[in-house]
Write a protein that holds these residues in place. Structure first.
Motif, PDB file in Angstrom:
ATOM      1  N   GLY A 157     -20.449  29.594 -15.116  1.00 25.14           N
ATOM      2  CA  GLY A 157     -20.772  29.108 -13.779  1.00 25.14           C
ATOM      3  C   GLY A 157     -20.097  29.962 -12.723  1.00 25.14           C
ATOM      4  O   GLY A 157     -19.054  30.584 -12.972  1.00 25.14           O
ATOM      5  N   THR A 158     -20.698  30.012 -11.542  1.00 24.96           N
ATOM      6  CA  THR A 158     -20.139  30.749 -10.405  1.00 24.96           C
ATOM      7  C   THR A 158     -20.324  29.923  -9.140  1.00 24.96           C
ATOM      8  O   THR A 158     -21.072  28.941  -9.118  1.00 24.96           O
ATOM      9  CB  THR A 158     -20.835  32.115 -10.218  1.00 24.96           C
ATOM     10  N   ASN A 159     -19.661  30.340  -8.087  1.00 22.65           N
ATOM     11  CA  ASN A 159     -19.868  29.734  -6.773  1.00 22.65           C
ATOM     12  C   ASN A 159     -19.511  30.755  -5.713  1.00 22.65           C
ATOM     13  O   ASN A 159     -18.770  31.721  -5.974  1.00 22.65           O
ATOM     14  CB  ASN A 159     -19.035  28.462  -6.607  1.00 22.65           C
ATOM     15  N   THR A 160     -20.055  30.576  -4.516  1.00 22.90           N
ATOM     16  CA  THR A 160     -19.719  31.418  -3.371  1.00 22.90           C
ATOM     17  C   THR A 160     -19.413  30.517  -2.182  1.00 22.90           C
ATOM     18  O   THR A 160     -19.897  29.381  -2.100  1.00 22.90           O
ATOM     19  CB  THR A 160     -20.877  32.363  -3.002  1.00 22.90           C
ATOM     20  N   SER A 161     -18.608  31.016  -1.269  1.00 16.42           N
ATOM     21  CA  SER A 161     -18.239  30.222  -0.094  1.00 16.42           C
ATOM     22  C   SER A 161     -17.746  31.149   1.004  1.00 16.42           C
ATOM     23  O   SER A 161     -17.519  32.348   0.791  1.00 16.42           O
ATOM     24  CB  SER A 161     -17.176  29.180  -0.451  1.00 16.42           C
ATOM     25  N   LEU A 162     -17.571  30.595   2.189  1.00 15.48           N
ATOM     26  CA  LEU A 162     -17.073  31.367   3.328  1.00 15.48           C
ATOM     27  C   LEU A 162     -16.359  30.452   4.300  1.00 15.48           C
ATOM     28  O   LEU A 162     -16.604  29.241   4.331  1.00 15.48           O
ATOM     29  CB  LEU A 162     -18.209  32.092   4.039  1.00 15.48           C
ATOM     30  N   ASN A 163     -15.460  31.035   5.058  1.00 19.54           N
ATOM     31  CA  ASN A 163     -14.886  30.396   6.239  1.00 19.54           C
ATOM     32  C   ASN A 163     -15.339  31.217   7.446  1.00 19.54           C
ATOM     33  O   ASN A 163     -14.940  32.369   7.601  1.00 19.54           O
ATOM     34  CB  ASN A 163     -13.362  30.328   6.152  1.00 19.54           C
ATOM     35  N   ASP A 164     -16.183  30.625   8.288  1.00 15.12           N
ATOM     36  CA  ASP A 164     -16.857  31.366   9.350  1.00 15.12           C
ATOM     37  C   ASP A 164     -16.152  31.270  10.689  1.00 15.12           C
ATOM     38  O   ASP A 164     -16.689  31.706  11.706  1.00 15.12           O
ATOM     39  CB  ASP A 164     -18.288  30.858   9.473  1.00 15.12           C
ATOM     40  N   THR A 165     -14.946  30.673  10.682  1.00 14.42           N
ATOM     41  CA  THR A 165     -14.120  30.622  11.881  1.00 14.42           C
ATOM     42  C   THR A 165     -12.749  31.190  11.553  1.00 14.42           C
ATOM     43  O   THR A 165     -12.389  31.352  10.372  1.00 14.42           O
ATOM     44  CB  THR A 165     -13.978  29.183  12.401  1.00 14.42           C
ATOM     45  N   LEU A 166     -11.977  31.487  12.564  1.00 16.91           N
ATOM     46  CA  LEU A 166     -10.648  32.061  12.366  1.00 16.91           C
ATOM     47  C   LEU A 166      -9.684  30.975  11.904  1.00 16.91           C
ATOM     48  O   LEU A 166      -9.368  30.052  12.665  1.00 16.91           O
ATOM     49  CB  LEU A 166     -10.156  32.714  13.658  1.00 16.91           C
ATOM     50  N   VAL A 167      -9.223  31.065  10.638  1.00 20.49           N
ATOM     51  CA  VAL A 167      -8.343  30.061  10.047  1.00 20.49           C
ATOM     52  C   VAL A 167      -7.263  30.769   9.238  1.00 20.49           C
ATOM     53  O   VAL A 167      -7.387  31.943   8.877  1.00 20.49           O
ATOM     54  CB  VAL A 167      -9.122  29.090   9.131  1.00 20.49           C
ATOM     55  N   THR A 168      -6.207  30.040   8.922  1.00 22.58           N
ATOM     56  CA  THR A 168      -5.199  30.544   7.979  1.00 22.58           C
ATOM     57  C   THR A 168      -5.323  29.886   6.608  1.00 22.58           C
ATOM     58  O   THR A 168      -4.760  30.386   5.637  1.00 22.58           O
ATOM     59  CB  THR A 168      -3.773  30.304   8.509  1.00 22.58           C
ATOM     60  N   SER A 169      -6.043  28.765   6.511  1.00 25.62           N
ATOM     61  CA  SER A 169      -6.270  28.074   5.237  1.00 25.62           C
ATOM     62  C   SER A 169      -7.738  28.254   4.847  1.00 25.62           C
ATOM     63  O   SER A 169      -8.637  27.708   5.492  1.00 25.62           O
ATOM     64  CB  SER A 169      -5.930  26.591   5.356  1.00 25.62           C
ATOM     65  N   HIS A 170      -7.974  29.023   3.788  1.00 20.03           N
ATOM     66  CA  HIS A 170      -9.320  29.417   3.386  1.00 20.03           C
ATOM     67  C   HIS A 170      -9.740  28.596   2.168  1.00 20.03           C
ATOM     68  O   HIS A 170      -9.104  28.658   1.109  1.00 20.03           O
ATOM     69  CB  HIS A 170      -9.359  30.912   3.077  1.00 20.03           C
ATOM     70  N   THR A 171     -10.801  27.819   2.321  1.00 20.03           N
ATOM     71  CA  THR A 171     -11.272  26.931   1.260  1.00 20.03           C
ATOM     72  C   THR A 171     -12.254  27.689   0.369  1.00 20.03           C
ATOM     73  O   THR A 171     -13.379  28.005   0.777  1.00 20.03           O
ATOM     74  CB  THR A 171     -11.955  25.689   1.845  1.00 20.03           C
ATOM     75  N   VAL A 172     -11.809  27.975  -0.860  1.00 20.02           N
ATOM     76  CA  VAL A 172     -12.623  28.707  -1.832  1.00 20.02           C
ATOM     77  C   VAL A 172     -13.265  27.687  -2.781  1.00 20.02           C
ATOM     78  O   VAL A 172     -12.562  26.971  -3.504  1.00 20.02           O
ATOM     79  CB  VAL A 172     -11.762  29.704  -2.631  1.00 20.02           C
ATOM     80  N   LEU A 173     -14.593  27.597  -2.760  1.00 19.80           N
ATOM     81  CA  LEU A 173     -15.287  26.659  -3.627  1.00 19.80           C
ATOM     82  C   LEU A 173     -15.270  27.153  -5.070  1.00 19.80           C
ATOM     83  O   LEU A 173     -15.516  28.338  -5.335  1.00 19.80           O
ATOM     84  CB  LEU A 173     -16.731  26.464  -3.169  1.00 19.80           C
ATOM     85  N   LEU A 174     -14.995  26.235  -6.012  1.00 14.05           N
ATOM     86  CA  LEU A 174     -14.978  26.553  -7.431  1.00 14.05           C
ATOM     87  C   LEU A 174     -16.327  26.195  -8.062  1.00 14.05           C
ATOM     88  O   LEU A 174     -17.077  25.389  -7.524  1.00 14.05           O
ATOM     89  CB  LEU A 174     -13.857  25.784  -8.131  1.00 14.05           C
ATOM     90  N   PRO A 175     -16.641  26.763  -9.221  1.00 12.27           N
ATOM     91  CA  PRO A 175     -17.891  26.395  -9.900  1.00 12.27           C
ATOM     92  C   PRO A 175     -17.894  24.919 -10.284  1.00 12.27           C
ATOM     93  O   PRO A 175     -16.834  24.307 -10.499  1.00 12.27           O
ATOM     94  CB  PRO A 175     -17.895  27.287 -11.145  1.00 12.27           C
ATOM     95  N   ALA A 176     -19.077  24.344 -10.402  1.00  8.87           N
ATOM     96  CA  ALA A 176     -19.207  22.968 -10.866  1.00  8.87           C
ATOM     97  C   ALA A 176     -18.998  22.893 -12.372  1.00  8.87           C
ATOM     98  O   ALA A 176     -19.092  23.892 -13.085  1.00  8.87           O
ATOM     99  CB  ALA A 176     -20.594  22.438 -10.495  1.00  8.87           C
ATOM    100  N   SER A 177     -18.685  21.675 -12.843  1.00  5.36           N
ATOM    101  CA  SER A 177     -18.616  21.368 -14.285  1.00  5.36           C
ATOM    102  C   SER A 177     -17.568  22.190 -15.018  1.00  5.36           C
ATOM    103  O   SER A 177     -17.791  22.660 -16.140  1.00  5.36           O
ATOM    104  CB  SER A 177     -19.983  21.565 -14.939  1.00  5.36           C
ATOM    105  N   ILE A 178     -16.399  22.359 -14.416  1.00  2.00           N
ATOM    106  CA  ILE A 178     -15.310  23.089 -15.070  1.00  2.00           C
ATOM    107  C   ILE A 178     -14.861  22.331 -16.315  1.00  2.00           C
ATOM    108  O   ILE A 178     -14.681  21.119 -16.298  1.00  2.00           O
ATOM    109  CB  ILE A 178     -14.137  23.288 -14.100  1.00  2.00           C
ATOM    110  N   THR A 179     -14.666  23.077 -17.403  1.00  2.15           N
ATOM    111  CA  THR A 179     -14.208  22.517 -18.672  1.00  2.15           C
ATOM    112  C   THR A 179     -12.771  22.952 -18.928  1.00  2.15           C
ATOM    113  O   THR A 179     -12.413  24.115 -18.688  1.00  2.15           O
ATOM    114  CB  THR A 179     -15.110  22.986 -19.828  1.00  2.15           C
TER     115      THR A 179
END
Length: 356
Positions: A157-179
C-alpha cells in the motif's frame, strides 16, 4: 514388525495404482502388513523410492533420506495439506511427475547434493520456498509457475499527502490497512529555503539533506499497530511540504539509503551498495525539489515503474515536489539513473529494502 504411519495414522490399506498390497518391505525387513500397526518410513544410506500412479501423500507426512538418493515419482504425485519439509542430506533429491502440485507453504531443502524439480506445469504456490546449499539447483518443465510469495519485498500500500500552507508540523498520511510487522517508509520534501527536519518519535532516519535551498528526508519504522492514519514531521521553519508513504512486507533486516543534491534538470539518485551484498532487493528512487507546479517531475529513471509524483498547488519557490519510482532486481548495488524536471535545486536518494 516395524510400523508404517502417514502422519499419526496407521493405514489399513496401501495401494500401488489400483492394486491393494498386503505387505511392504524395506530390504528384507517387513515394515507394514494390512491391518497392522504403523510407523514412519525412513531410509538410511541406501536409496529411497516411492513410485506408482496417483501416489498421494497427505496430512503431515515427513520423508527423509541420509547420504543416499531420494526419489518421489508418479502421475500425478500430489503433495498437499500440511506436509512438513522434504529434506535430503548429501545425496541427490529429485521430485518428478506430471502436474506435481506443491501447495500451502511447503519447503524443500537440499544440502551439498543436487536438487531438481521437474514436470509439466509444476505449480508452486502460496509462500513456497526452496533452498539449496553448495550443490546445484534446477527448476524445469513446461509452464513451471511460481506464484504468490516471491522473494522480493512487496509494496502492499502507498499514500500521498501535502501541506499547502506554511506550517512547522507536517501531517504525512500513512497507507491504509497497516499490518503489524510491515515496514513503513515515508519521504518528505519542503518548499522554500533550507531548514531542519526532526525525526518523528518512534521512527528512524533513512536519509536527510538540509541545506543549499533544499530540504528532504526519509524515515522508516516497523509497524506495531499503533501508527494511526498519519505521522507528524516537524520543520525548523514554516514551510509547505509534499510527502509519500509505503507499507512493505516480505522483507528482512533494515532498509539502507544514500542521498545527493545539486541544481540541474536531472535529479540523480546516487549509486547504493547495501551492506548485505547481492540479494533480492526492492529499490526505491526518490527526488524532491522546490518549485511546485512550475517545476513538475516529468519522467522517472529508465527501467523503473510505479512512478508517483505530486506538487503543492502553487508555482513559487515556497512550493514543493516529491517523486518516487521502484525497481526489483537481484543485485549487490544499483545506480537508478535520473528523473527529469525543470531546472531546480533538488535532493535525490536511492533506498534499498532486502527481500526474504
Amino acid at each position: 514388525m516395524a510400523g508404517l504411519k502417514l502422519g499419526a495414522t496407521s493405514p489399513l490399506k496401501v495401494y500401488l495404482g489400483a492394486t491393494a498390497v498386503s505387505k511392504i518391505y524395506f530390504g528384507a525387513t517387513e515394515i507394514w502388513a494390512a491391518g497392522g500397526s504403523g510407523a514412519t518410513l525412513v531410509a538410511a544410506a541406501g536409496s529411497f523410492a516411492l513410485t506408482g500412479s496417483t501416489a498421494t501423500l497427505k496430512r503431515a507426512l515427513k520423508m527423509s533420506a541420509a547420504a543416499g538418493s531420494f526419489i518421489l515419482t508418479g502421475n500425478p504425485a500430489t503433495l498437499f495439506q500440511g506436509i512438513p519439509p522434504l529434506v535430503a542430506d548429501a545425496g541427490s533429491f529429485v521430485l518428478t511427475g506430471n502436474a506435481t502440485a506443491l501447495l500451502y507453504g511447503r519447503r524443500l531443502a537440499a544440502d551439498v547434493g543436487a536438487f531438481a524439480l521437474t514436470g509439466n506445469a509444476a505449480g508452486l504456490k502460496r509462500q513456497f520456498r526452496m533452498a539449496a546449499g553448495a550443490g546445484a539447483f534446477a527448476l524445469t518443465g513446461n509452464a513451471a509457475t511460481l506464484t504468490t510469495g516471491a522473494p522480493f519485498p512487496l509494496v502492499n500500500g502507498t499514500n500521498t499527502s501535502l501541506n499547502d500552507t506554511l506550517v512547522t508540523s507536517h501531517t504525512v498520511l500513512l497507507p491504509a490497512s497497516i499490518t503489524v510487522g510491515e515496514l513503513l517508509i515515508i519521504v518528505i520534501t519542503l518548499g522554500g529555503a533550507s531548514t531542519t527536519l526532526s525525526t518523528p518519535a518512534g521512527w528512524n532516519q533513512l536519509f536527510k539533506v538540509e541545506g543549499s535551498s533544499r530540504t528532504s528526508a526519509g524515515y522508516y519504522r516497523v509497524a506495531t499497530g499503533s501508527e494511526g492514519a498519519s505521522v507528524s514531521v516537524t520543520s525548523g521553519a514554516t514551510r509547505k511540504s509534499r510527502h509519500q508513504s509505503f507499507r512493505i512486507s516480505n522483507y528482512q533486516g533494515t532498509p539502507e539509503a544514500t542521498a545527493a543534491n545539486s541544481l540541474s534538470t536531472n535529479p540523480d539518485p546516487p549509486t547504493l551498495t547495501p551492506s548485505w551484498g547481492s540479494d533480492d532487493v526492492l529499490w526505491i528512487a526518490f527526488e524532491g525539489h522546490r518549485g511546485g507546479t512550475s517545476s513538475p517531475t516529468t519522467a522517472a529513471p529508465s527501467g523503473y515503474t510505479n512512478f508517483a509524483t505530486g506538487t503543492t498547488t502553487g508555482a513559487a519557490n515556497d512550493d514543493a515536489v516529491c517523486s518516487t519510482a521502484r525497481l526489483t532486481s537481484v543485485a549487490s548495488s544499483e545506480n537508478p539513473g535520473v528523473f527529469t524536471v525543470v531546472n531546480s535545486n533538488w535532493v535525490a536518494a536511492t533506498m534499498a529494502i532486502r527481500g526474504t
